[in-house]
Design a protein around this motif. Structure first.
Motif, PDB file in Angstrom:
ATOM      1  N   THR A 110       0.803  -1.215   0.000  1.00 22.52           N
ATOM      2  CA  THR A 110       0.000   0.000   0.000  1.00 22.52           C
ATOM      3  C   THR A 110       0.839   1.271   0.000  1.00 22.52           C
ATOM      4  O   THR A 110       0.453   2.292  -0.582  1.00 22.52           O
ATOM      5  CB  THR A 110      -0.941  -0.006   1.227  1.00 22.52           C
ATOM      6  OG1 THR A 110      -1.854  -1.106   1.089  1.00 22.52           O
ATOM      7  CG2 THR A 110      -1.720   1.283   1.335  1.00 22.52           C
ATOM      8  N   SER A 111       2.011   1.245   0.632  1.00 21.73           N
ATOM      9  CA  SER A 111       2.829   2.456   0.711  1.00 21.73           C
ATOM     10  C   SER A 111       3.285   2.937  -0.662  1.00 21.73           C
ATOM     11  O   SER A 111       3.531   4.135  -0.858  1.00 21.73           O
ATOM     12  CB  SER A 111       4.055   2.217   1.605  1.00 21.73           C
ATOM     13  OG  SER A 111       4.902   1.227   1.031  1.00 21.73           O
ATOM     14  N   ALA A 241     -12.433   4.232  -7.779  1.00 22.80           N
ATOM     15  CA  ALA A 241     -13.682   4.597  -8.443  1.00 22.80           C
ATOM     16  C   ALA A 241     -14.250   5.886  -7.848  1.00 22.80           C
ATOM     17  O   ALA A 241     -15.114   6.523  -8.460  1.00 22.80           O
ATOM     18  CB  ALA A 241     -14.697   3.462  -8.312  1.00 22.80           C
ATOM     19  N   ALA A 242     -13.776   6.270  -6.673  1.00 24.18           N
ATOM     20  CA  ALA A 242     -14.200   7.520  -6.038  1.00 24.18           C
ATOM     21  C   ALA A 242     -13.188   8.614  -6.355  1.00 24.18           C
ATOM     22  O   ALA A 242     -12.001   8.474  -6.097  1.00 24.18           O
ATOM     23  CB  ALA A 242     -14.299   7.338  -4.519  1.00 24.18           C
ATOM     24  N   ARG A 269     -11.062  -0.291  -0.507  1.00 20.93           N
ATOM     25  CA  ARG A 269     -10.209  -1.282   0.143  1.00 20.93           C
ATOM     26  C   ARG A 269      -8.751  -1.057  -0.252  1.00 20.93           C
ATOM     27  O   ARG A 269      -8.469  -0.383  -1.246  1.00 20.93           O
ATOM     28  CB  ARG A 269     -10.605  -2.706  -0.242  1.00 20.93           C
ATOM     29  CG  ARG A 269     -10.441  -3.019  -1.733  1.00 20.93           C
ATOM     30  CD  ARG A 269     -11.065  -4.372  -2.110  1.00 20.93           C
ATOM     31  NE  ARG A 269     -10.439  -5.460  -1.411  1.00 20.93           N
ATOM     32  CZ  ARG A 269      -9.359  -6.127  -1.855  1.00 20.93           C
ATOM     33  NH1 ARG A 269      -8.798  -5.777  -2.994  1.00 20.93           N
ATOM     34  NH2 ARG A 269      -8.858  -7.123  -1.171  1.00 20.93           N
ATOM     35  N   PHE A 270      -7.843  -1.621   0.541  1.00 19.55           N
ATOM     36  CA  PHE A 270      -6.434  -1.670   0.192  1.00 19.55           C
ATOM     37  C   PHE A 270      -6.089  -3.078  -0.279  1.00 19.55           C
ATOM     38  O   PHE A 270      -6.865  -4.019  -0.106  1.00 19.55           O
ATOM     39  CB  PHE A 270      -5.566  -1.324   1.410  1.00 19.55           C
ATOM     40  CG  PHE A 270      -5.702   0.094   1.886  1.00 19.55           C
ATOM     41  CD1 PHE A 270      -5.213   1.146   1.133  1.00 19.55           C
ATOM     42  CD2 PHE A 270      -6.322   0.383   3.094  1.00 19.55           C
ATOM     43  CE1 PHE A 270      -5.325   2.459   1.575  1.00 19.55           C
ATOM     44  CE2 PHE A 270      -6.445   1.690   3.551  1.00 19.55           C
ATOM     45  CZ  PHE A 270      -5.946   2.734   2.783  1.00 19.55           C
ATOM     46  N   ARG A 282      -6.194  -8.514 -10.493  1.00 19.01           N
ATOM     47  CA  ARG A 282      -7.250  -9.500 -10.205  1.00 19.01           C
ATOM     48  C   ARG A 282      -7.842  -9.273  -8.816  1.00 19.01           C
ATOM     49  O   ARG A 282      -9.059  -9.353  -8.621  1.00 19.01           O
ATOM     50  CB  ARG A 282      -6.698 -10.924 -10.306  1.00 19.01           C
ATOM     51  CG  ARG A 282      -6.453 -11.411 -11.720  1.00 19.01           C
ATOM     52  CD  ARG A 282      -6.204 -12.907 -11.763  1.00 19.01           C
ATOM     53  NE  ARG A 282      -5.022 -13.297 -10.998  1.00 19.01           N
ATOM     54  CZ  ARG A 282      -3.781 -13.323 -11.489  1.00 19.01           C
ATOM     55  NH1 ARG A 282      -3.568 -12.972 -12.755  1.00 19.01           N
ATOM     56  NH2 ARG A 282      -2.761 -13.693 -10.751  1.00 19.01           N
ATOM     57  N   GLU A 283      -6.974  -9.011  -7.846  1.00 19.62           N
ATOM     58  CA  GLU A 283      -7.459  -8.809  -6.477  1.00 19.62           C
ATOM     59  C   GLU A 283      -8.451  -7.656  -6.401  1.00 19.62           C
ATOM     60  O   GLU A 283      -9.435  -7.716  -5.652  1.00 19.62           O
ATOM     61  CB  GLU A 283      -6.282  -8.546  -5.532  1.00 19.62           C
ATOM     62  CG  GLU A 283      -6.719  -8.356  -4.087  1.00 19.62           C
ATOM     63  CD  GLU A 283      -5.586  -8.029  -3.135  1.00 19.62           C
ATOM     64  OE1 GLU A 283      -5.874  -7.676  -1.991  1.00 19.62           O
ATOM     65  OE2 GLU A 283      -4.401  -8.111  -3.544  1.00 19.62           O
ATOM     66  N   HIS A 284      -8.208  -6.627  -7.182  1.00 20.85           N
ATOM     67  CA  HIS A 284      -9.076  -5.446  -7.144  1.00 20.85           C
ATOM     68  C   HIS A 284     -10.150  -5.465  -8.235  1.00 20.85           C
ATOM     69  O   HIS A 284     -10.835  -4.449  -8.449  1.00 20.85           O
ATOM     70  CB  HIS A 284      -8.225  -4.182  -7.266  1.00 20.85           C
ATOM     71  CG  HIS A 284      -7.434  -3.886  -6.031  1.00 20.85           C
ATOM     72  ND1 HIS A 284      -7.950  -3.201  -4.956  1.00 20.85           N
ATOM     73  CD2 HIS A 284      -6.150  -4.216  -5.688  1.00 20.85           C
ATOM     74  CE1 HIS A 284      -7.035  -3.093  -4.019  1.00 20.85           C
ATOM     75  NE2 HIS A 284      -5.924  -3.699  -4.434  1.00 20.85           N
ATOM     76  N   GLY A 285     -10.300  -6.584  -8.922  1.00 20.55           N
ATOM     77  CA  GLY A 285     -11.359  -6.709  -9.913  1.00 20.55           C
ATOM     78  C   GLY A 285     -11.157  -5.898 -11.172  1.00 20.55           C
ATOM     79  O   GLY A 285     -12.124  -5.523 -11.846  1.00 20.55           O
TER      80      GLY A 285
END
Length: 308
Positions: A110-111, A241-242, A269-270, A282-285
């Motif tokens: 995430t960093s 998306a935001a 989400r992270f 893939r994890e984030h669709g």
């Protein structure tokens, strides 16, 4: 795309000695040619991004054309205050380039992942936001950025997915580029790495695909005319998306010609697992299969609504 960026930097600096490149201790191999050709126009500010923005602002006030380079997790995310106060408040012509935008630095977590950079800057006055999809759009964006007498942020994805355009498009500021025509009255509007995905799905579903090399400004007139002849939009971005492209499109059409908009992007989400860029997508669709599963029923729904 990064090779095109390097070439554009060298070309700009050799043509205009006022062009100065500042880097926050990143991009060494990327700037080998620049350092060789223009050593006096290169500043490594070290891991001190806030200070680097202040230095760039001072150079701009002295008549230089600074280009500030960093990973997009740090430029602009770490330095939003300095961009706002030091640069945008005085409308200084500083170009900020954020490399590795989106989920490309997947293994670093995430960093180093950056899917909030557009959202961070969209509400800051006077700054353009660019998001080229390939080397040709990057070349066009850099050319335009260097003509503007105001701040610019350009985000770049490090993963090179190949060309979308055959040559650099000729676009007015804020204009969408049509990269694929379809018969459906649903329209895809994508930016950055997701333009390739949009093209694949557009061919399958007979949908037109538009690339958005500008996120801010968007040509409201062009978007409004497009909405007036469409039943729905799908926006696709390797960003939240935001607050990103989808939000900008919604805002632009909400008063004049509102149509339904399906926003494809990173959710609330992270990243929770570690792996390659493809794994993170893939994890984030955001991989092709996941996007197809969301887009197909939406296109079918609004295609059938036209038929009725």
């Amino acid at each position: 795309m990064r090779a095109a960026f390097s070439a554009a930097l060298v070309e700009a600096a050799t043509r205009d000695e006022r062009v100065v490149l500042l880097t926050g201790d990143h991009g060494y191999a990327l700037f080998d040619e620049f350092r060789k050709r223009c050593p006096d126009q290169y500043i490594n500010a070290g891991i001190a991004e806030q200070n680097m923005v202040g230095v760039a602002a001072g150079l701009a006030k002295a008549g230089f054309r600074p280009i500030v380079y960093g990973l997009s997790a740090f430029v602009p995310v770490r330095v939003v205050e300095q961009i706002k106060i030091d640069v945008c408040y005085e409308k200084l012509p500083v170009i900020f380039t954020g490399d590795g935008a989106g989920l490309v630095y997947s293994t670093l977590g995430t960093s180093h992942q950056s899917f909030e950079d557009i959202a961070c800057l969209r509400s800051v006055p006077y700054i353009d936001i660019m998001s080229p999809c390939d080397a040709h759009e990057l070349t066009a964006c850099m050319s335009t950025a260097l003509t503007l007498q105001s701040p610019v942020y350009m985000r770049m994805g490090k993963a090179d997915l190949g060309s979308v355009h055959a040559k650099a498009p000729s676009l007015a500021r804020g204009e969408l580029a049509c990269v694929q025509r379809g018969q459906s009255r649903v329209q895809f509007i994508a930016t950055g790495s997701m333009v390739k995905t949009a093209c694949t799905l557009g061919a399958e579903l007979d949908v037109s695909v538009w690339s958005a090399p500008w996120i801010k400004p968007l040509d409201a007139g062009q978007l409004g005319a497009l909405a007036a002849s469409s039943s729905a939009f799908v926006t696709l971005e390797e960003h939240s998306a935001a607050g990103g492209l989808g939000a900008a499109v919604l805002e632009a059409i909400s008063e004049a010609n509102p149509v339904p908009v399906l926003r494809i992007g990173v959710g609330e989400r992270f990243s929770e697992t570690c792996g390659s860029h493809a794994h993170a997508m893939r994890e984030h669709g955001l991989d092709l299969a996941s996007v197809r599963a969301r887009v197909e029923p939406f296109v079918d729904k609004w295609t059938m609504s036209d038929a009725c």
